[in-house]
Design an enzyme around this catalytic site. Structure first.
Site, PDB file in Angstrom:
ATOM      1  N   LEU A  34      -1.618  11.742  -1.194  1.00  0.00           N
ATOM      2  CA  LEU A  34      -0.633  12.593  -1.599  1.00  0.00           C
ATOM      3  C   LEU A  34      -1.263  13.468  -2.949  1.00  0.00           C
ATOM      4  CD1 LEU A  34       2.439  10.235  -1.942  1.00  0.00           C
ATOM      5  CD2 LEU A  34       1.841  11.808   0.007  1.00  0.00           C
ATOM      6  N   HIS A  62     -18.428   0.190  -2.597  1.00  0.00           N
ATOM      7  CA  HIS A  62     -17.563   1.227  -3.297  1.00  0.00           C
ATOM      8  C   HIS A  62     -18.316   2.390  -3.389  1.00  0.00           C
ATOM      9  CE1 HIS A  62     -14.204   1.353  -6.269  1.00  0.00           C
ATOM     10  NE2 HIS A  62     -14.044   2.281  -5.547  1.00  0.00           N
ATOM     11  N   TYR A  74     -11.506  -2.201 -10.272  1.00  0.00           N
ATOM     12  CA  TYR A  74     -10.270  -1.913 -10.798  1.00  0.00           C
ATOM     13  C   TYR A  74      -9.864  -2.825 -11.755  1.00  0.00           C
ATOM     14  CZ  TYR A  74      -9.770   0.935  -6.353  1.00  0.00           C
ATOM     15  OH  TYR A  74     -10.238   1.714  -5.258  1.00  0.00           O
TER      16      TYR A  74
END
Length: 252
Positions: free
Chosen positions: A203, A122, A56
């Site tokens: 979400l 990951h 990231y």
């Protein structure tokens, strides 16, 4: 905050975690001071699971998280990931066993800690058997650098191969009411080996919140290139999410 134990062998964490990727990439510009304040506010409200990754922002996110939790490390179940390598020459996967310790030690330095509570692969390196990568990860547990192991975006076969080498505390994958494919295979496979479930984008990357911009996504927002958010698919995807299409899209 409700507490959950991740699987049969994992740590106890808050039922809601904080994924930190957006503080460094994928959703447009972010302000480090605001991002650090959000992390600390999450801790103040009982969120203990803080999730980051070496990829990231090419290390920026781990450095940011380390700064934000300084002095509060004992309040945090700290999760990070390795295996996606971003550089000037692009992005690649690396799960070679001989590189695992180096990636871990670099993450520890950026995070400003002596151990990682939950260390994920990951993505599986297609050139390396996942069992070999997990074997190197298990050495980190023996060395005290890592407490628990996790896997991100694996299929059931890979999950079984990994679990035969070392207990897997958590499996991370995209899962929401707008993206339910994992229920067919990954969820039952994870439950069968006693691994906890850690959904990301619960979400729907904004599909379920009524906060999508009214116009095109801005530069730096990866959803510009995600077909699910393209003009030819977005109306149908919103309609499939139940009552949310009745919400107005946010104006700029």
């Amino acid at each position: 905050m409700e507490q959950k134990t991740l699987g049969a062998t994992g740590p106890a964490t808050s039922a809601i975690g904080l994924g930190c990727m957006g503080f460094s990439q994928a959703y447009g510009p972010a302000d480090d001071e605001v991002s650090a304040a959000v992390i600390r506010d999450a801790l103040d409200h009982g969120i203990t699971l803080i999730d980051t990754a070496m990829s990231y922002g090419r290390g920026h996110n781990e450095t940011l998280v380390g700064r934000a939790i300084a002095g509060r490390r004992d309040e945090v179940v700290l999760a990070t990931k390795f295996g996606i390598v971003r550089g000037e020459d692009g992005t690649r996967l690396d799960g070679r066993p001989e590189n695992v310790r180096g990636y871990c030690e670099a993450s520890l330095r950026r995070l400003g800690t002596d151990h990682i509570d939950l260390y994920y692969l990951h993505r599986v390196d297609p050139e390396v058997p996942v069992a070999d990568t997990v074997g190197a990860m298990s050495d980190l547990v023996a060395a005290g650098k890592v407490r628990h192991l996790g896997l991100s975006e694996v299929n059931p076969a890979q999950l079984g191969q990994a679990a035969a080498v070392h207990p897997i505390a958590a499996v991370q994958f995209e899962w929401s009411l707008a993206w339910r494919e994992p229920e067919d295979d990954v969820v039952p496979a994870a439950r069968a080996i006693g691994a906890g479930l850690v959904p990301y984008s619960p979400l729907g990357r904004g599909l379920l919140t009524g906060t999508l911009p009214s116009g095109p996504f801005p530069e730096g927002d990866f959803r510009r290139a995600d077909p699910r958010f393209g003009p030819e698919h977005l109306p149908a995807n919103l309609a499939s999410c139940g009552p949310w299409p009745r919400w107005p899209r946010r104006t700029a």
